[in-house]
Write a protein that holds these residues in place. Sequence first.
Motif, PDB file in Angstrom:
ATOM      1  N   PRO A   1      13.541 -87.782  -5.548  1.00 34.00           N
ATOM      2  CA  PRO A   1      14.723 -86.870  -5.070  1.00 34.00           C
ATOM      3  C   PRO A   1      14.911 -86.586  -3.755  1.00 34.00           C
ATOM      4  O   PRO A   1      15.792 -85.853  -3.449  1.00 34.00           O
ATOM      5  CB  PRO A   1      14.250 -85.672  -6.053  1.00 34.00           C
ATOM      6  N   GLY A   2      13.931 -86.835  -2.607  1.00 31.74           N
ATOM      7  CA  GLY A   2      13.901 -86.544  -1.283  1.00 31.74           C
ATOM      8  C   GLY A   2      13.425 -85.136  -1.029  1.00 31.74           C
ATOM      9  O   GLY A   2      13.035 -84.377  -2.048  1.00 31.74           O
ATOM     10  N   THR A   3      13.333 -84.676   0.162  1.00 33.10           N
ATOM     11  CA  THR A   3      12.569 -83.565   0.514  1.00 33.10           C
ATOM     12  C   THR A   3      13.851 -82.629   1.707  1.00 33.10           C
ATOM     13  O   THR A   3      13.202 -82.345   2.603  1.00 33.10           O
ATOM     14  CB  THR A   3      11.291 -83.778   1.209  1.00 33.10           C
ATOM     15  N   LEU A   4      14.996 -82.550   1.287  1.00 32.65           N
ATOM     16  CA  LEU A   4      15.780 -81.972   2.299  1.00 32.65           C
ATOM     17  C   LEU A   4      15.573 -80.614   2.245  1.00 32.65           C
ATOM     18  O   LEU A   4      15.393 -79.954   1.172  1.00 32.65           O
ATOM     19  CB  LEU A   4      17.101 -82.457   1.848  1.00 32.65           C
ATOM     20  N   LEU A   5      15.752 -80.082   3.330  1.00 34.08           N
ATOM     21  CA  LEU A   5      15.765 -78.503   3.693  1.00 34.08           C
ATOM     22  C   LEU A   5      17.059 -78.001   3.733  1.00 34.08           C
ATOM     23  O   LEU A   5      17.907 -78.308   4.238  1.00 34.08           O
ATOM     24  CB  LEU A   5      14.870 -78.262   4.725  1.00 34.08           C
ATOM     25  N   GLU A  62      26.371-102.274  -0.932  1.00 31.45           N
ATOM     26  CA  GLU A  62      27.252-103.258  -1.192  1.00 31.45           C
ATOM     27  C   GLU A  62      27.384-104.175   0.235  1.00 31.45           C
ATOM     28  O   GLU A  62      27.196-103.497   1.259  1.00 31.45           O
ATOM     29  CB  GLU A  62      28.585-102.487  -1.551  1.00 31.45           C
ATOM     30  N   ASP A  63      27.279-105.218  -0.016  1.00 25.94           N
ATOM     31  CA  ASP A  63      27.693-106.280   1.060  1.00 25.94           C
ATOM     32  C   ASP A  63      26.354-105.934   2.046  1.00 25.94           C
ATOM     33  O   ASP A  63      25.133-106.114   1.637  1.00 25.94           O
ATOM     34  CB  ASP A  63      28.807-106.170   1.703  1.00 25.94           C
ATOM     35  N   THR A  64      26.683-105.870   3.187  1.00 25.49           N
ATOM     36  CA  THR A  64      25.783-105.344   4.199  1.00 25.49           C
ATOM     37  C   THR A  64      25.336-103.962   4.531  1.00 25.49           C
ATOM     38  O   THR A  64      24.772-103.640   5.489  1.00 25.49           O
ATOM     39  CB  THR A  64      26.035-106.317   5.545  1.00 25.49           C
ATOM     40  N   TYR A  65      25.772-103.183   3.435  1.00 25.02           N
ATOM     41  CA  TYR A  65      25.586-101.825   3.798  1.00 25.02           C
ATOM     42  C   TYR A  65      24.669-101.173   2.535  1.00 25.02           C
ATOM     43  O   TYR A  65      25.045-101.296   1.407  1.00 25.02           O
ATOM     44  CB  TYR A  65      26.658-101.001   3.878  1.00 25.02           C
ATOM     45  N   VAL A  66      23.902-100.095   2.932  1.00 21.32           N
ATOM     46  CA  VAL A  66      23.257 -99.402   2.064  1.00 21.32           C
ATOM     47  C   VAL A  66      23.697 -97.697   2.192  1.00 21.32           C
ATOM     48  O   VAL A  66      23.836 -97.594   3.638  1.00 21.32           O
ATOM     49  CB  VAL A  66      21.737 -99.101   2.253  1.00 21.32           C
ATOM     50  N   HIS A  67      24.621 -97.168   1.274  1.00 20.85           N
ATOM     51  CA  HIS A  67      25.302 -96.122   1.375  1.00 20.85           C
ATOM     52  C   HIS A  67      24.507 -94.915   1.048  1.00 20.85           C
ATOM     53  O   HIS A  67      23.687 -94.818  -0.244  1.00 20.85           O
ATOM     54  CB  HIS A  67      26.560 -96.133   0.537  1.00 20.85           C
ATOM     55  N   PHE A  68      24.334 -93.739   1.831  1.00 25.60           N
ATOM     56  CA  PHE A  68      23.624 -92.643   1.387  1.00 25.60           C
ATOM     57  C   PHE A  68      24.498 -91.395   1.240  1.00 25.60           C
ATOM     58  O   PHE A  68      24.517 -90.680   0.190  1.00 25.60           O
ATOM     59  CB  PHE A  68      22.663 -92.317   2.683  1.00 25.60           C
ATOM     60  N   ASN A  69      25.440 -91.344   2.235  1.00 26.14           N
ATOM     61  CA  ASN A  69      26.099 -89.985   2.142  1.00 26.14           C
ATOM     62  C   ASN A  69      25.639 -88.799   1.848  1.00 26.14           C
ATOM     63  O   ASN A  69      25.990 -88.069   1.070  1.00 26.14           O
ATOM     64  CB  ASN A  69      27.642 -90.209   1.289  1.00 26.14           C
ATOM     65  N   VAL A  70      24.674 -88.390   2.721  1.00 27.27           N
ATOM     66  CA  VAL A  70      23.741 -87.340   2.532  1.00 27.27           C
ATOM     67  C   VAL A  70      23.763 -86.545   3.821  1.00 27.27           C
ATOM     68  O   VAL A  70      23.461 -87.051   4.716  1.00 27.27           O
ATOM     69  CB  VAL A  70      22.198 -87.707   2.011  1.00 27.27           C
ATOM     70  N   ASP A  71      23.727 -85.324   3.722  1.00 27.57           N
ATOM     71  CA  ASP A  71      23.515 -84.189   4.794  1.00 27.57           C
ATOM     72  C   ASP A  71      22.172 -83.910   4.920  1.00 27.57           C
ATOM     73  O   ASP A  71      21.248 -83.567   4.097  1.00 27.57           O
ATOM     74  CB  ASP A  71      24.591 -83.048   4.598  1.00 27.57           C
ATOM     75  N   ILE A  72      21.569 -83.873   6.384  1.00 27.54           N
ATOM     76  CA  ILE A  72      20.355 -83.526   6.827  1.00 27.54           C
ATOM     77  C   ILE A  72      20.456 -82.101   7.638  1.00 27.54           C
ATOM     78  O   ILE A  72      21.516 -82.351   8.712  1.00 27.54           O
ATOM     79  CB  ILE A  72      19.655 -84.368   7.541  1.00 27.54           C
ATOM     80  N   GLU A  73      19.903 -81.299   7.372  1.00 24.52           N
ATOM     81  CA  GLU A  73      20.090 -79.995   8.207  1.00 24.52           C
ATOM     82  C   GLU A  73      18.915 -80.078   9.204  1.00 24.52           C
ATOM     83  O   GLU A  73      17.595 -79.928   8.925  1.00 24.52           O
ATOM     84  CB  GLU A  73      19.872 -78.609   7.410  1.00 24.52           C
ATOM     85  N   ILE A  74      19.117 -80.096  10.417  1.00 22.77           N
ATOM     86  CA  ILE A  74      17.914 -80.181  11.476  1.00 22.77           C
ATOM     87  C   ILE A  74      17.512 -78.823  11.673  1.00 22.77           C
ATOM     88  O   ILE A  74      18.189 -77.865  11.713  1.00 22.77           O
ATOM     89  CB  ILE A  74      18.539 -80.814  12.819  1.00 22.77           C
ATOM     90  N   GLN A  75      16.192 -78.515  11.427  1.00 19.93           N
ATOM     91  CA  GLN A  75      15.468 -77.230  11.269  1.00 19.93           C
ATOM     92  C   GLN A  75      15.283 -76.666  12.593  1.00 19.93           C
ATOM     93  O   GLN A  75      14.123 -76.216  12.720  1.00 19.93           O
ATOM     94  CB  GLN A  75      14.238 -77.933  10.536  1.00 19.93           C
ATOM     95  N   LYS A  76      15.928 -76.876  13.600  1.00 14.54           N
ATOM     96  CA  LYS A  76      15.694 -75.990  14.599  1.00 14.54           C
ATOM     97  C   LYS A  76      17.025 -75.891  15.408  1.00 14.54           C
ATOM     98  O   LYS A  76      17.689 -76.909  15.357  1.00 14.54           O
ATOM     99  CB  LYS A  76      14.908 -76.908  15.525  1.00 14.54           C
ATOM    100  N   HIS A  77      17.074 -74.899  16.014  1.00 11.09           N
ATOM    101  CA  HIS A  77      18.469 -74.636  16.920  1.00 11.09           C
ATOM    102  C   HIS A  77      18.193 -75.649  18.034  1.00 11.09           C
ATOM    103  O   HIS A  77      17.159 -75.613  18.768  1.00 11.09           O
ATOM    104  CB  HIS A  77      18.706 -73.297  17.234  1.00 11.09           C
ATOM    105  N   ILE A  78      19.800 -76.389  18.517  1.00 13.53           N
ATOM    106  CA  ILE A  78      19.640 -77.447  19.470  1.00 13.53           C
ATOM    107  C   ILE A  78      18.972 -76.830  20.631  1.00 13.53           C
ATOM    108  O   ILE A  78      18.374 -77.498  21.549  1.00 13.53           O
ATOM    109  CB  ILE A  78      21.134 -77.796  19.604  1.00 13.53           C
TER     110      ILE A  78
END
Length: 154
Positions: A1-5, A62-78
């Motif tokens: 299921p992933g470990t997205l925060l 598909e073809d030469t791509y693996v599709h994710f379309n998932v958002d990652i929230e970086i856990q620190k202010h830039i």
Amino acid sequence: PGTLLPRLPSEPGMTLLTINIEKIGLKDAGQCIDPYITVSVKDLNGIDLTPVQDTPVALRKEDTYVHFNVDIEIQKHIEKLTKGAAIFFEFKHYKPKKRFTSTKCFAFMEMDEIKPGAIVIELYKKPTDFKRKKLQLLTKKPLYLHLHQTLHKE
């Protein structure tokens, strides 16, 4: 299921980064079993600056791509990331013959590449080089990790 925060609470004057992992181009994309991407933020010495996150298994291949379309929230202010930090993306897949999950390749984004909009970054051969000393491109073919960045500023 992933470990997205979830996204961190916003702070005045501070910027948060959401990265949408759209897709990755690989010549044998269709053969990857249960592919996912591990995202980490490291300093120049390869030390984790944020918790490591795994995406859920890819939506489709598909073809030469693996599709994710998932958002990652970086856990620190830039603004709080150390100089020379980078965001790493390790593409992993299951190898049934060896019965373990292997890293196929990796990509990274440096701080000067953080800006709103789409970005494509090159893929490098494993093992993942968090210190970015001996980088070897995965292939001569133009295969990339496709990302879309959204900056959130109070």
